[in-house]
Scaffold this motif. Structure first.
Motif, PDB file in Angstrom:
ATOM      1  N   ARG A   1       0.985  -0.878   0.000  1.00 14.44           N
ATOM      2  CA  ARG A   1       0.236   0.650  -0.212  1.00 14.44           C
ATOM      3  C   ARG A   1       0.527   1.164  -0.097  1.00 14.44           C
ATOM      4  O   ARG A   1       1.907   1.296   0.784  1.00 14.44           O
ATOM      5  CB  ARG A   1      -0.996  -0.359   1.141  1.00 14.44           C
ATOM      6  N   SER A   2       0.400   1.869  -0.837  1.00  8.77           N
ATOM      7  CA  SER A   2       1.114   3.672  -0.695  1.00  8.77           C
ATOM      8  C   SER A   2       0.054   4.630  -0.692  1.00  8.77           C
ATOM      9  O   SER A   2      -0.485   5.119  -0.747  1.00  8.77           O
ATOM     10  CB  SER A   2       1.861   3.507  -2.069  1.00  8.77           C
ATOM     11  N   LEU A   3       1.237   5.864   0.153  1.00 13.31           N
ATOM     12  CA  LEU A   3       0.100   6.522   0.558  1.00 13.31           C
ATOM     13  C   LEU A   3       0.239   7.873  -0.768  1.00 13.31           C
ATOM     14  O   LEU A   3       1.198   8.089  -0.736  1.00 13.31           O
ATOM     15  CB  LEU A   3       0.479   7.347   2.052  1.00 13.31           C
ATOM     16  N   VAL A   4      -0.636   7.967  -1.132  1.00 10.75           N
ATOM     17  CA  VAL A   4      -0.334   9.096  -2.399  1.00 10.75           C
ATOM     18  C   VAL A   4      -1.628  10.531  -2.075  1.00 10.75           C
ATOM     19  O   VAL A   4      -2.597  10.661  -1.402  1.00 10.75           O
ATOM     20  CB  VAL A   4      -1.577   8.795  -3.833  1.00 10.75           C
ATOM     21  N   VAL A   5      -1.075  11.994  -2.209  1.00 14.82           N
ATOM     22  CA  VAL A   5      -1.724  12.960  -1.318  1.00 14.82           C
ATOM     23  C   VAL A   5      -1.379  14.024  -3.328  1.00 14.82           C
ATOM     24  O   VAL A   5      -0.509  14.435  -3.562  1.00 14.82           O
ATOM     25  CB  VAL A   5      -1.229  13.878  -0.375  1.00 14.82           C
ATOM     26  N   LEU A   6      -2.818  14.257  -3.242  1.00 14.20           N
ATOM     27  CA  LEU A   6      -3.164  14.922  -4.364  1.00 14.20           C
ATOM     28  C   LEU A   6      -2.716  16.196  -3.545  1.00 14.20           C
ATOM     29  O   LEU A   6      -3.659  16.495  -3.174  1.00 14.20           O
ATOM     30  CB  LEU A   6      -3.940  14.519  -5.299  1.00 14.20           C
ATOM     31  N   LYS A   7      -1.783  16.931  -4.302  1.00 12.14           N
ATOM     32  CA  LYS A   7      -1.728  18.203  -3.588  1.00 12.14           C
ATOM     33  C   LYS A   7      -2.258  19.488  -4.329  1.00 12.14           C
ATOM     34  O   LYS A   7      -3.063  18.905  -5.316  1.00 12.14           O
ATOM     35  CB  LYS A   7      -0.176  18.280  -3.711  1.00 12.14           C
ATOM     36  N   PRO A   8      -2.142  20.969  -3.164  1.00  9.42           N
ATOM     37  CA  PRO A   8      -3.034  21.631  -3.401  1.00  9.42           C
ATOM     38  C   PRO A   8      -3.185  22.724  -4.575  1.00  9.42           C
ATOM     39  O   PRO A   8      -3.924  22.711  -5.347  1.00  9.42           O
ATOM     40  CB  PRO A   8      -2.310  23.215  -2.494  1.00  9.42           C
ATOM     41  N   ASP A   9      -2.332  22.536  -5.738  1.00 10.47           N
ATOM     42  CA  ASP A   9      -2.143  22.328  -7.288  1.00 10.47           C
ATOM     43  C   ASP A   9      -3.127  21.464  -7.453  1.00 10.47           C
ATOM     44  O   ASP A   9      -3.854  22.253  -8.909  1.00 10.47           O
ATOM     45  CB  ASP A   9      -0.451  22.771  -7.243  1.00 10.47           C
ATOM     46  N   THR A  10      -2.639  20.959  -7.640  1.00 11.32           N
ATOM     47  CA  THR A  10      -4.001  19.271  -8.304  1.00 11.32           C
ATOM     48  C   THR A  10      -5.474  19.741  -8.021  1.00 11.32           C
ATOM     49  O   THR A  10      -6.055  19.818  -9.366  1.00 11.32           O
ATOM     50  CB  THR A  10      -3.782  18.228  -8.007  1.00 11.32           C
ATOM     51  N   VAL A  11      -5.960  20.369  -6.567  1.00 15.37           N
ATOM     52  CA  VAL A  11      -6.610  20.421  -6.698  1.00 15.37           C
ATOM     53  C   VAL A  11      -7.440  21.413  -7.104  1.00 15.37           C
ATOM     54  O   VAL A  11      -8.470  21.898  -8.022  1.00 15.37           O
ATOM     55  CB  VAL A  11      -6.958  20.467  -4.596  1.00 15.37           C
ATOM     56  N   GLN A  12      -6.696  22.743  -6.897  1.00 18.71           N
ATOM     57  CA  GLN A  12      -6.807  24.197  -7.455  1.00 18.71           C
ATOM     58  C   GLN A  12      -6.446  24.272  -8.827  1.00 18.71           C
ATOM     59  O   GLN A  12      -7.563  25.045  -9.120  1.00 18.71           O
ATOM     60  CB  GLN A  12      -5.906  24.750  -6.848  1.00 18.71           C
TER      61      GLN A  12
ATOM     62  N   GLY B   1      -8.457  22.052 -10.720  1.00 18.78           N
ATOM     63  CA  GLY B   1      -9.078  20.808 -11.214  1.00 18.78           C
ATOM     64  C   GLY B   1      -8.584  19.825 -12.659  1.00 18.78           C
ATOM     65  O   GLY B   1      -9.847  19.500 -13.384  1.00 18.78           O
ATOM     66  N   ILE B   2      -7.778  19.286 -11.955  1.00 16.84           N
ATOM     67  CA  ILE B   2      -7.625  18.110 -12.259  1.00 16.84           C
ATOM     68  C   ILE B   2      -7.450  16.904 -11.645  1.00 16.84           C
ATOM     69  O   ILE B   2      -6.025  15.633 -12.065  1.00 16.84           O
ATOM     70  CB  ILE B   2      -6.241  18.139 -13.551  1.00 16.84           C
ATOM     71  N   VAL B   3      -8.197  16.437 -10.045  1.00 14.95           N
ATOM     72  CA  VAL B   3      -8.225  15.316  -9.438  1.00 14.95           C
ATOM     73  C   VAL B   3      -8.647  13.724 -10.408  1.00 14.95           C
ATOM     74  O   VAL B   3      -7.394  13.429 -10.593  1.00 14.95           O
ATOM     75  CB  VAL B   3      -9.080  15.534  -8.271  1.00 14.95           C
ATOM     76  N   GLY B   4      -9.136  14.233 -11.383  1.00 10.37           N
ATOM     77  CA  GLY B   4      -9.647  12.866 -12.143  1.00 10.37           C
ATOM     78  C   GLY B   4      -9.250  12.801 -12.828  1.00 10.37           C
ATOM     79  O   GLY B   4      -9.253  11.666 -12.836  1.00 10.37           O
ATOM     80  N   GLU B   5      -8.925  13.777 -13.491  1.00  6.42           N
ATOM     81  CA  GLU B   5      -7.178  13.464 -14.656  1.00  6.42           C
ATOM     82  C   GLU B   5      -6.019  12.101 -13.639  1.00  6.42           C
ATOM     83  O   GLU B   5      -5.533  11.212 -14.396  1.00  6.42           O
ATOM     84  CB  GLU B   5      -6.205  14.030 -15.725  1.00  6.42           C
ATOM     85  N   ILE B   6      -6.019  13.117 -12.490  1.00  5.74           N
ATOM     86  CA  ILE B   6      -4.844  11.705 -11.910  1.00  5.74           C
ATOM     87  C   ILE B   6      -5.135  10.746 -11.332  1.00  5.74           C
ATOM     88  O   ILE B   6      -4.505   9.896 -11.678  1.00  5.74           O
ATOM     89  CB  ILE B   6      -4.116  13.099 -10.663  1.00  5.74           C
ATOM     90  N   ILE B   7      -6.222  10.592 -10.929  1.00  3.69           N
ATOM     91  CA  ILE B   7      -6.628   9.591 -10.549  1.00  3.69           C
ATOM     92  C   ILE B   7      -6.921   8.559 -11.561  1.00  3.69           C
ATOM     93  O   ILE B   7      -6.140   7.997 -11.069  1.00  3.69           O
ATOM     94  CB  ILE B   7      -8.632   9.716  -9.289  1.00  3.69           C
TER      95      ILE B   7
ATOM     96  N   ILE C   1       3.030  11.323 -13.843  1.00  5.17           N
ATOM     97  CA  ILE C   1       2.266  13.130 -13.951  1.00  5.17           C
ATOM     98  C   ILE C   1       3.084  13.898 -14.188  1.00  5.17           C
ATOM     99  O   ILE C   1       1.974  15.165 -14.384  1.00  5.17           O
ATOM    100  CB  ILE C   1       1.768  12.653 -12.931  1.00  5.17           C
ATOM    101  N   ARG C   2       4.181  14.532 -13.239  1.00  4.27           N
ATOM    102  CA  ARG C   2       5.207  15.224 -13.115  1.00  4.27           C
ATOM    103  C   ARG C   2       5.705  15.844 -14.760  1.00  4.27           C
ATOM    104  O   ARG C   2       5.328  17.103 -15.258  1.00  4.27           O
ATOM    105  CB  ARG C   2       5.940  15.482 -11.805  1.00  4.27           C
ATOM    106  N   GLY C   3       5.785  14.822 -15.017  1.00  2.00           N
ATOM    107  CA  GLY C   3       6.293  15.238 -16.702  1.00  2.00           C
ATOM    108  C   GLY C   3       5.324  16.083 -17.325  1.00  2.00           C
ATOM    109  O   GLY C   3       5.186  17.227 -18.006  1.00  2.00           O
ATOM    110  N   ASP C   4       4.099  15.463 -17.493  1.00  2.00           N
ATOM    111  CA  ASP C   4       3.033  15.674 -18.412  1.00  2.00           C
ATOM    112  C   ASP C   4       2.109  17.007 -18.143  1.00  2.00           C
ATOM    113  O   ASP C   4       1.521  17.801 -19.062  1.00  2.00           O
ATOM    114  CB  ASP C   4       1.942  14.817 -18.363  1.00  2.00           C
TER     115      ASP C   4
END
Ligand code: ADP
Length: 171
Positions: A10-21, A23-29, A114-117
């Motif tokens: 199991r890995s902990l993943v945190v979608l950081k404030p820039d992802t939330v702000q 509006g690309i939460v869905g694309e990342i998940i 993700i970070r590159g794209d």
């Protein structure tokens, strides 16, 4: 002979404030779901400085690795808004998730990660600006860190064991 369950991590993943702000939460998940990783916990939270200190320094040893100033910039960046925390499960999930996320500096992260794209900032630029480099996602560095991070961010009753239909084809 190794038991197949020994490979499940199991890995902990945190979608950081820039992802939330942005509006690309869905694309990342979607990137994690489409390789067959299973979401076993997820919530939106706005942690305080104490949690980020425990996460990045007590567990992640960030001050030793990157210095006090970068550590401070990073905590300030993480506190700019709510984040989505989740736990992903799968075969050797910790290194797999890191591969999907890509290396820390967006400028150096390969296309396809993700970070590159989704980002392009360099350490040089973020340090000159005096900010933590916005790189969208946190992912546990190794299985020991993952266990400690999951304990820090989630209560045991927020983690779910269930059968995922895709496991039939991926496990
Ligand atoms: P990672 O998140 O890839 O495991 P670290 O734990 O070393 O990387 O750093 C934590 C976070 O701090 C990084 O994801 C990034 O957002 C930020 N960061 C790291 N190094 C720098 C730097 N030199 N300048 C600005 N921000 C940085």
């Amino acid at each position: 002979m190794a038991n197949k369950e020994d490979f499940i991590q199991r890995s902990l993943v945190v979608l950081k404030p820039d992802t939330v702000q942005r509006g690309i939460v869905g694309e990342i998940i979607q990137r994690f779901e489409r390789v067959g990783l299973k979401i076993v916990a997820m919530k939106m939270v706005m942690p305080d400085e104490k949690l980020y200190r425990m996460h990045y320094e007590d567990i992640g040893q960030m001050i030793t690795r990157r210095g006090e100033q970068v550590f401070r910039y990073n905590v300030e960046y993480m506190m700019t808004g709510p984040v989505i925390a989740m736990v992903l499960e799968g075969i050797e999930a910790v290194p797999l998730v890191r591969k999907i996320v890509g290396p820390t500096e967006p400028k150096s992260a390969e296309m396809g990660t993700i970070r590159g794209d989704f980002s392009h900032m360099s350490f040089g630029y973020s340090d000159a600006k005096g900010v933590g480099v916005p790189n969208l996602v946190h992912a546990s560095g190794n299985p020991e860190e993952a266990k400690k991070e999951i304990d820090l961010w989630f209560n045991a009753n927020e983690l779910y064991d269930y059968s995922d239909l895709r496991e039939k084809y991926t496990r």
